[in-house]
Design a protein around this motif. Structure first.
Motif, PDB file in Angstrom:
ATOM      1  N   PRO A   1      51.668  39.795  37.186  1.00  0.00           N
ATOM      2  CA  PRO A   1      50.930  38.601  36.746  1.00  0.00           C
ATOM      3  C   PRO A   1      50.654  37.606  37.864  1.00  0.00           C
ATOM      4  O   PRO A   1      49.633  36.913  37.838  1.00  0.00           O
ATOM      5  CB  PRO A   1      51.836  37.990  35.665  1.00  0.00           C
ATOM      6  CG  PRO A   1      53.189  38.535  35.949  1.00  0.00           C
ATOM      7  CD  PRO A   1      52.982  39.899  36.528  1.00  0.00           C
ATOM      8  N   ASP A   2      51.536  37.514  38.854  1.00  0.00           N
ATOM      9  CA  ASP A   2      51.290  36.618  39.985  1.00  0.00           C
ATOM     10  C   ASP A   2      50.066  37.064  40.769  1.00  0.00           C
ATOM     11  O   ASP A   2      49.213  36.256  41.145  1.00  0.00           O
ATOM     12  CB  ASP A   2      52.511  36.558  40.916  1.00  0.00           C
ATOM     13  CG  ASP A   2      53.714  35.917  40.260  1.00  0.00           C
ATOM     14  OD1 ASP A   2      53.526  35.119  39.316  1.00  0.00           O
ATOM     15  OD2 ASP A   2      54.850  36.206  40.682  1.00  0.00           O
ATOM     16  N   MET A   3      49.981  38.371  41.015  1.00  0.00           N
ATOM     17  CA  MET A   3      48.851  38.913  41.760  1.00  0.00           C
ATOM     18  C   MET A   3      47.543  38.674  41.015  1.00  0.00           C
ATOM     19  O   MET A   3      46.543  38.244  41.601  1.00  0.00           O
ATOM     20  CB  MET A   3      49.034  40.413  42.006  1.00  0.00           C
ATOM     21  CG  MET A   3      47.874  41.067  42.734  1.00  0.00           C
ATOM     22  SD  MET A   3      48.117  42.844  42.973  1.00  0.00           S
ATOM     23  CE  MET A   3      47.879  43.446  41.294  1.00  0.00           C
ATOM     24  N   TRP A   4      47.565  38.893  39.689  1.00  0.00           N
ATOM     25  CA  TRP A   4      46.325  38.756  38.936  1.00  0.00           C
ATOM     26  C   TRP A   4      45.963  37.301  38.658  1.00  0.00           C
ATOM     27  O   TRP A   4      44.789  36.974  38.476  1.00  0.00           O
ATOM     28  CB  TRP A   4      46.393  39.592  37.659  1.00  0.00           C
ATOM     29  CG  TRP A   4      46.113  40.999  38.047  1.00  0.00           C
ATOM     30  CD1 TRP A   4      47.009  42.004  38.276  1.00  0.00           C
ATOM     31  CD2 TRP A   4      44.825  41.543  38.357  1.00  0.00           C
ATOM     32  NE1 TRP A   4      46.360  43.135  38.704  1.00  0.00           N
ATOM     33  CE2 TRP A   4      45.032  42.886  38.763  1.00  0.00           C
ATOM     34  CE3 TRP A   4      43.531  41.035  38.335  1.00  0.00           C
ATOM     35  CZ2 TRP A   4      43.968  43.710  39.138  1.00  0.00           C
ATOM     36  CZ3 TRP A   4      42.474  41.852  38.706  1.00  0.00           C
ATOM     37  CH2 TRP A   4      42.707  43.176  39.102  1.00  0.00           C
TER      38      TRP A   4
ATOM     39  N   HIS B   1      40.891  43.846  33.617  1.00  0.00           N
ATOM     40  CA  HIS B   1      42.271  43.384  33.474  1.00  0.00           C
ATOM     41  C   HIS B   1      42.370  42.268  32.437  1.00  0.00           C
ATOM     42  O   HIS B   1      43.326  42.210  31.669  1.00  0.00           O
ATOM     43  CB  HIS B   1      42.811  42.897  34.820  1.00  0.00           C
ATOM     44  CG  HIS B   1      43.428  43.974  35.646  1.00  0.00           C
ATOM     45  ND1 HIS B   1      42.683  44.871  36.375  1.00  0.00           N
ATOM     46  CD2 HIS B   1      44.726  44.322  35.833  1.00  0.00           C
ATOM     47  CE1 HIS B   1      43.495  45.706  36.992  1.00  0.00           C
ATOM     48  NE2 HIS B   1      44.740  45.403  36.678  1.00  0.00           N
ATOM     49  N   LEU B   2      41.379  41.379  32.437  1.00  0.00           N
ATOM     50  CA  LEU B   2      41.372  40.310  31.439  1.00  0.00           C
ATOM     51  C   LEU B   2      41.217  40.881  30.031  1.00  0.00           C
ATOM     52  O   LEU B   2      41.886  40.431  29.092  1.00  0.00           O
ATOM     53  CB  LEU B   2      40.235  39.331  31.736  1.00  0.00           C
ATOM     54  CG  LEU B   2      40.588  38.118  32.597  1.00  0.00           C
ATOM     55  CD1 LEU B   2      40.947  38.565  34.024  1.00  0.00           C
ATOM     56  CD2 LEU B   2      39.422  37.138  32.647  1.00  0.00           C
TER      57      LEU B   2
ATOM     58  N   ILE C   1      46.673  48.685  32.377  1.00  0.00           N
ATOM     59  CA  ILE C   1      46.553  47.750  33.487  1.00  0.00           C
ATOM     60  C   ILE C   1      47.061  46.348  33.149  1.00  0.00           C
ATOM     61  O   ILE C   1      47.266  45.530  34.046  1.00  0.00           O
ATOM     62  CB  ILE C   1      45.092  47.674  33.979  1.00  0.00           C
ATOM     63  CG1 ILE C   1      44.136  47.367  32.833  1.00  0.00           C
ATOM     64  CG2 ILE C   1      44.695  48.972  34.668  1.00  0.00           C
ATOM     65  CD1 ILE C   1      42.687  47.244  33.261  1.00  0.00           C
ATOM     66  N   ALA C   2      47.302  46.077  31.876  1.00  0.00           N
ATOM     67  CA  ALA C   2      47.853  44.773  31.505  1.00  0.00           C
ATOM     68  C   ALA C   2      49.298  44.617  31.976  1.00  0.00           C
ATOM     69  O   ALA C   2      49.840  43.512  31.956  1.00  0.00           O
ATOM     70  CB  ALA C   2      47.767  44.566  29.991  1.00  0.00           C
TER      71      ALA C   2
END
Length: 362
Positions: A225-228, A187-188, A220-221
């Motif tokens: 964003p909160d979850m990741w 994901h990063l 997957i990007a």
């Protein structure tokens, strides 16, 4: 006597688990959510069989308690559970996507705790998106705590078996290490690739070219964003370790590119191809861009022939068909690939008219 299950947190995961567990007539599912409206909605929709007014009262009657909440909230609930009057044989479990922090918190409890992580998801969220087929063919990881016995693990495995998930038992550190490699760190990388595209100013048309393979590679990007943010901070040590390995790999790649010798460059790509080709697959994809349609379907005999039959009747050709068996952050279980966007749109219309299954375009 029925097994009393209490699910705390009635979002997509908690709600879907509640629905799936009701396949067993010997299980009674109660649900609790801090949002009273969500709990009432879940009860009216039949997702839970009981909506107790008091969390402590519901916990006292439970044989199994599932914390289907974000990791931070789960740890706080675990701390609160020390003051609940629970059955001696109760099993506590969770659904968090990182396990080391959870299992460290579990050491402070005088309870049987078995960590859990169902690796399934959807582009939708909330109790309205709950479905009993969400976990079918998805991996469901269990990480038993120090006080959990083999009988406790077997009890939980038997309870979860109706979800039709592939249940595996791992150590918490092993789980977090492996998910860092195959889920968290990618994901990063995907996000970094999108940032690199975003920095492109000299040739703005690059964004138009990104509509093909680049968009597929970085799908997957688009995740929450909160979850990741939470996952990255919770599994930070493992992810940083993978980043260190990645930086070493990139340094090596930079060196061979600077030398610009064909053989080392060829070896770099050849080794990557060899490793990639050895990975387990559920189907063979095409070498060119196709238009994929994701469909949530139940795992029952004849379902694929039913779906392809509808396409045949409508005269719509398939390029490829595959089943996704490991479905974390993937929209669905059946993936149908079409030659054109119009074929995909037509197929989606056919399934909308002929079935009640959800379809998604990633």
């Amino acid at each position: 006597m029925k097994t009393e299950v209490l699910i705390i947190g009635l979002g997509l995961i908690g709600g879907s688990l509640a629905k799936a567990l009701q396949r067993n007539e010997d299980v009674h599912v109660s649900g609790y959510d801090t949002d009273a409206l969500t709990a009432r909605k879940a009860f009216k929709m039949g997702i839970i069989q009981n909506s107790p007014p008091s969390l402590e009262q519901a916990a006292a009657a439970a044989d199994v308690i599932v914390f289907a909440t974000p990791v931070g909230a789960t740890i706080k609930l675990m701390e609160r559970s020390k003051f609940w009057d629970l059955k001696e044989t109760v099993i506590l479990t969770d659904t968090g996507s990182t396990k080391v922090q959870i299992m460290e918190a579990a050491k402070k409890l005088d309870r049987n705790f078995i960590g859990g992580h169902p690796m399934a998801g959807s582009h939708k969220s909330g109790v309205e998106a709950a479905k009993d087929v969400l976990f079918e063919n998805a991996f469901y990881i269990l990480t038993p705590g120090e006080d959990a016995t083999e009988d406790d693990v077997n009890r939980l495995v038997e309870l979860l078996s109706v979800t039709k998930a592939k249940i595996k038992v791992l150590e918490a550190k092993e789980h977090d290490h492996m998910t860092a490699i195959v889920s968290h760190f990618p994901h990063l990388i995907a996000a970094a690739l999108v940032h690199q595209l975003d920095r492109e100013e000299q040739f703005p048309f690059a964004r138009q070219l990104a509509a093909g393979g680049f968009r597929d590679t970085t799908r997957i990007a688009s995740a929450n964003p909160d979850m990741w943010r939470d996952i990255t901070t919770q599994n930070n040590e493992m992810i940083v370790e993978q980043l260190d390995h990645w930086m070493d790999q990139m340094t090596h790649l930079r060196e061979i590119l600077q030398k610009n010798e064909p053989e080392p460059i060829h070896h770099f790509f050849a080794k990557a191809k060899e490793t990639r080709d050895e990975l387990p697959v559920a189907g063979h994809g095409a070498m060119y861009s196709v238009f994929d349609l994701y469909i949530d379907i139940p795992d029952v005999p004849g379902i694929i022939s039913e779906m392809t039959g509808y396409l045949a009747e409508a005269g719509i050709s398939l390029v490829n068909l595959r089943i996704l068996e490991t479905r974390e952050d993937v929209f669905g279980i059946l993936v149908l690939s079409f030659q054109t966007a119009q074929d995909r749109e037509n197929a989606q219309g056919v399934f909308s008219d002929r079935t009640a299954y959800d379809t998604y375009i990633s």
